[in-house]
Motif scaffolding. Sequence first.
Motif, PDB file in Angstrom:
ATOM      1  N   THR A  80       0.818  -1.212   0.000  1.00 46.22           N
ATOM      2  CA  THR A  80       0.000   0.000   0.000  1.00 46.22           C
ATOM      3  C   THR A  80       0.856   1.267   0.000  1.00 46.22           C
ATOM      4  OG1 THR A  80      -0.225  -0.131   2.422  1.00 46.22           O
ATOM      5  CG2 THR A  80      -1.981  -1.111   1.087  1.00 46.22           C
ATOM      6  N   ASP A  81       2.042   1.203   0.596  1.00 44.53           N
ATOM      7  CA  ASP A  81       2.961   2.356   0.528  1.00 44.53           C
ATOM      8  C   ASP A  81       3.337   2.648  -0.924  1.00 44.53           C
ATOM      9  OD1 ASP A  81       2.915   2.755   3.231  1.00 44.53           O
ATOM     10  OD2 ASP A  81       4.900   1.887   3.628  1.00 44.53           O
ATOM     11  N   GLN A  82       3.621   1.591  -1.689  1.00 40.82           N
ATOM     12  CA  GLN A  82       3.975   1.775  -3.102  1.00 40.82           C
ATOM     13  C   GLN A  82       2.781   2.311  -3.884  1.00 40.82           C
ATOM     14  OE1 GLN A  82       7.055   1.406  -4.821  1.00 40.82           O
ATOM     15  NE2 GLN A  82       5.753   2.523  -6.266  1.00 40.82           N
ATOM     16  N   MET A  83       1.594   1.808  -3.577  1.00 40.41           N
ATOM     17  CA  MET A  83       0.398   2.287  -4.263  1.00 40.41           C
ATOM     18  C   MET A  83       0.149   3.754  -3.963  1.00 40.41           C
ATOM     19  SD  MET A  83      -2.112  -1.024  -3.749  1.00 40.41           S
ATOM     20  CE  MET A  83      -3.454  -0.354  -4.749  1.00 40.41           C
ATOM     21  N   ASN A  84       0.342   4.151  -2.715  1.00 46.49           N
ATOM     22  CA  ASN A  84       0.191   5.564  -2.355  1.00 46.49           C
ATOM     23  C   ASN A  84       1.218   6.432  -3.075  1.00 46.49           C
ATOM     24  OD1 ASN A  84      -1.997   6.085  -0.496  1.00 46.49           O
ATOM     25  ND2 ASN A  84      -0.927   4.786   0.980  1.00 46.49           N
ATOM     26  N   GLU A  85       2.419   5.888  -3.222  1.00 54.24           N
ATOM     27  CA  GLU A  85       3.472   6.623  -3.943  1.00 54.24           C
ATOM     28  C   GLU A  85       3.085   6.804  -5.405  1.00 54.24           C
ATOM     29  OE1 GLU A  85       8.116   5.798  -5.110  1.00 54.24           O
ATOM     30  OE2 GLU A  85       7.462   5.248  -3.077  1.00 54.24           O
ATOM     31  N   ASP A  86       2.543   5.758  -6.028  1.00 58.35           N
ATOM     32  CA  ASP A  86       2.077   5.851  -7.420  1.00 58.35           C
ATOM     33  C   ASP A  86       0.971   6.887  -7.551  1.00 58.35           C
ATOM     34  OD1 ASP A  86       3.818   3.807  -8.049  1.00 58.35           O
ATOM     35  OD2 ASP A  86       2.274   2.240  -8.071  1.00 58.35           O
ATOM     36  N   LEU A  87       0.036   6.843  -6.615  1.00 56.79           N
ATOM     37  CA  LEU A  87      -1.099   7.762  -6.645  1.00 56.79           C
ATOM     38  C   LEU A  87      -0.637   9.207  -6.496  1.00 56.79           C
ATOM     39  CD1 LEU A  87      -4.193   7.880  -6.754  1.00 56.79           C
ATOM     40  CD2 LEU A  87      -4.228   7.609  -4.279  1.00 56.79           C
ATOM     41  N   GLN A  88       0.306   9.433  -5.592  1.00 59.19           N
ATOM     42  CA  GLN A  88       0.813  10.783  -5.376  1.00 59.19           C
ATOM     43  C   GLN A  88       1.591  11.285  -6.587  1.00 59.19           C
ATOM     44  OE1 GLN A  88      -0.052  12.583  -2.577  1.00 59.19           O
ATOM     45  NE2 GLN A  88       0.735  14.245  -3.851  1.00 59.19           N
ATOM     46  N   TYR A  89       2.315  10.378  -7.239  1.00 54.50           N
ATOM     47  CA  TYR A  89       3.064  10.741  -8.449  1.00 54.50           C
ATOM     48  C   TYR A  89       2.126  11.317  -9.504  1.00 54.50           C
ATOM     49  CZ  TYR A  89       5.122   9.900 -13.092  1.00 54.50           C
ATOM     50  OH  TYR A  89       5.529  10.029 -14.394  1.00 54.50           O
ATOM     51  N   VAL A  90       0.996  10.645  -9.736  1.00 53.39           N
ATOM     52  CA  VAL A  90       0.036  11.119 -10.735  1.00 53.39           C
ATOM     53  C   VAL A  90      -0.600  12.431 -10.296  1.00 53.39           C
ATOM     54  CG1 VAL A  90      -2.135  10.586 -11.911  1.00 53.39           C
ATOM     55  CG2 VAL A  90      -0.420   8.790 -11.586  1.00 53.39           C
ATOM     56  N   LYS A  91      -0.964  12.534  -9.028  1.00 53.38           N
ATOM     57  CA  LYS A  91      -1.571  13.766  -8.526  1.00 53.38           C
ATOM     58  C   LYS A  91      -0.630  14.955  -8.694  1.00 53.38           C
ATOM     59  CE  LYS A  91      -4.698  11.782  -5.063  1.00 53.38           C
ATOM     60  NZ  LYS A  91      -5.003  11.658  -3.615  1.00 53.38           N
ATOM     61  N   ASP A  92       0.644  14.751  -8.383  1.00 49.46           N
ATOM     62  CA  ASP A  92       1.622  15.835  -8.509  1.00 49.46           C
ATOM     63  C   ASP A  92       1.785  16.262  -9.966  1.00 49.46           C
ATOM     64  OD1 ASP A  92       2.019  15.779  -5.782  1.00 49.46           O
ATOM     65  OD2 ASP A  92       3.873  14.600  -5.881  1.00 49.46           O
ATOM     66  N   LYS A  93       1.817  15.292 -10.862  1.00 49.79           N
ATOM     67  CA  LYS A  93       1.985  15.591 -12.287  1.00 49.79           C
ATOM     68  C   LYS A  93       0.795  16.375 -12.842  1.00 49.79           C
ATOM     69  CE  LYS A  93       5.913  13.592 -13.632  1.00 49.79           C
ATOM     70  NZ  LYS A  93       6.979  14.294 -14.392  1.00 49.79           N
ATOM     71  N   LEU A  94      -0.382  16.134 -12.291  1.00 60.60           N
ATOM     72  CA  LEU A  94      -1.605  16.730 -12.833  1.00 60.60           C
ATOM     73  C   LEU A  94      -2.009  18.025 -12.143  1.00 60.60           C
ATOM     74  CD1 LEU A  94      -3.756  13.512 -13.342  1.00 60.60           C
ATOM     75  CD2 LEU A  94      -2.733  14.950 -15.123  1.00 60.60           C
ATOM     76  N   LEU A 125      -3.265   3.017 -13.372  1.00 63.18           N
ATOM     77  CA  LEU A 125      -3.510   4.458 -13.321  1.00 63.18           C
ATOM     78  C   LEU A 125      -2.384   5.225 -13.996  1.00 63.18           C
ATOM     79  CD1 LEU A 125      -5.013   6.976 -12.250  1.00 63.18           C
ATOM     80  CD2 LEU A 125      -3.721   6.713 -10.121  1.00 63.18           C
ATOM     81  N   ILE A 126      -1.154   4.848 -13.711  1.00 63.31           N
ATOM     82  CA  ILE A 126      -0.002   5.510 -14.334  1.00 63.31           C
ATOM     83  C   ILE A 126      -0.012   5.289 -15.841  1.00 63.31           C
ATOM     84  CG2 ILE A 126       2.521   5.463 -14.532  1.00 63.31           C
ATOM     85  CD1 ILE A 126       2.635   4.952 -11.522  1.00 63.31           C
ATOM     86  N   GLU A 127      -0.345   4.067 -16.259  1.00 60.70           N
ATOM     87  CA  GLU A 127      -0.399   3.758 -17.691  1.00 60.70           C
ATOM     88  C   GLU A 127      -1.445   4.618 -18.406  1.00 60.70           C
ATOM     89  OE1 GLU A 127      -1.042  -0.100 -20.670  1.00 60.70           O
ATOM     90  OE2 GLU A 127      -1.367  -0.300 -18.512  1.00 60.70           O
ATOM     91  N   ILE A 128      -2.611   4.771 -17.786  1.00 61.68           N
ATOM     92  CA  ILE A 128      -3.671   5.584 -18.387  1.00 61.68           C
ATOM     93  C   ILE A 128      -3.276   7.055 -18.386  1.00 61.68           C
ATOM     94  CG2 ILE A 128      -6.078   6.323 -18.135  1.00 61.68           C
ATOM     95  CD1 ILE A 128      -6.636   3.534 -16.922  1.00 61.68           C
ATOM     96  N   PHE A 129      -2.662   7.509 -17.297  1.00 63.21           N
ATOM     97  CA  PHE A 129      -2.165   8.891 -17.227  1.00 63.21           C
ATOM     98  C   PHE A 129      -1.178   9.167 -18.351  1.00 63.21           C
ATOM     99  CE2 PHE A 129       1.787  10.979 -15.700  1.00 63.21           C
ATOM    100  CZ  PHE A 129       1.385  12.301 -15.850  1.00 63.21           C
ATOM    101  N   GLU A 130      -0.236   8.239 -18.573  1.00 62.10           N
ATOM    102  CA  GLU A 130       0.767   8.423 -19.633  1.00 62.10           C
ATOM    103  C   GLU A 130       0.128   8.403 -21.015  1.00 62.10           C
ATOM    104  OE1 GLU A 130       3.505   5.293 -18.756  1.00 62.10           O
ATOM    105  OE2 GLU A 130       4.646   6.502 -17.304  1.00 62.10           O
ATOM    106  N   ALA A 131      -0.972   7.661 -21.169  1.00 61.39           N
ATOM    107  CA  ALA A 131      -1.676   7.624 -22.448  1.00 61.39           C
ATOM    108  C   ALA A 131      -2.399   8.943 -22.709  1.00 61.39           C
ATOM    109  CB  ALA A 131      -2.676   6.468 -22.458  1.00 61.39           C
ATOM    110  N   ILE A 132      -2.950   9.544 -21.664  1.00 57.18           N
ATOM    111  CA  ILE A 132      -3.705  10.787 -21.810  1.00 57.18           C
ATOM    112  C   ILE A 132      -2.773  11.998 -21.867  1.00 57.18           C
ATOM    113  CG2 ILE A 132      -5.427  12.278 -20.733  1.00 57.18           C
ATOM    114  CD1 ILE A 132      -6.656   9.771 -19.477  1.00 57.18           C
TER     115      ILE A 132
END
Length: 333
Positions: free
Chosen positions: A194-208, A320-327
């Motif tokens: 879950t720590d890794q998942m939170n890190e992934d989620l935060q990465y996308v939020k920061d980018k957007l 989520l990261i894959e879809i973010f990179e596609a969009i």
Amino acid sequence: MDNMFRRIAVLLFLFIVTIGLVGCNTQEENKEESSQDQNSSAEVEEQEDGSQEESKLETEYPLTVTDATGTEVTFDSEPTKLVSLIPSDTEILFALGAGDEVLAVDDNSNYPEETADLPKLGSTYSGLNEEELIALQPDVVFINTQLQPEVAAQLRAKDIKVFGSNPQSIEEIMEAITRTGTILNNQEEAKAVTDQMNEDLQYVKDKLANVEPKKVYAEYSAGWSFGSGEFANDLINLAGGENIFADQESWFEVNPEEVIKRNPEVILYTSGEEGAGQENKEQILSRDGWDVIDAVKNERVVGVNSTKASRVGPRITESLIEIFEAIHPKLAE
């Protein structure tokens, strides 16, 4: 005069002896202080070690938890004979390091690779091999309560312990992983996931941050899409997209003319676990009248891993990261 010298000599002698005793006492005091310091350091180290041991997450049994059906499930001891009848839970069990304790899975559980060597028990749609399942005498069977409510009832009627989950968001998926980790006494592993998942989620939020969403048409099945209320719709929103059919509900058959009218900037289609599906892309590009759509004109027709995107398991933030990179491919650079 002689008496005076003798008195001076005695005083000097006493002075030297006194200095020597003071020196000895000082050395002894220093030794004692040094010893105390060492003992104090040792005590601190012991306390630190003790606190580390105390901070280790351990499950206490018996443990009673409530599953998504509202049923209380009690575990008298750590379950070590596991069965999963849903692919998402299979992925969770392996991600938590419990793969060696999985006795069997459903036919659709194909990740990770180790699942290929496990006995298959059928599926909700093709029918389950209950006889083989009962023979395994599992400590617990994991299911999805939304997709398999009847399975839960049937197995419980045969005195088989069932734990069901039904996460509807990334946060709920992480809660399900934490809960499963508690049941299995694999809490440390669950926290790492879950720590890794939170890190992934935060990465996308920061980018957007401060980025306008792009209009997205998602076709996860040829000619079919989805609206609000679906988990896939939430993923698009989190990834910086805006589903052009968000005004619809659930899954529905798409009117091709309506896609042209709504003019998406990005088109997503399913590419499968192996990243195949080029034929899906070619079919989309060749549809009558779709050459006027911005996504087609700008070559923004992108395949996404449908397995990751459709399973409410630990790889959902990878999706989520894959879809973010596609969009937003430029933001991902």
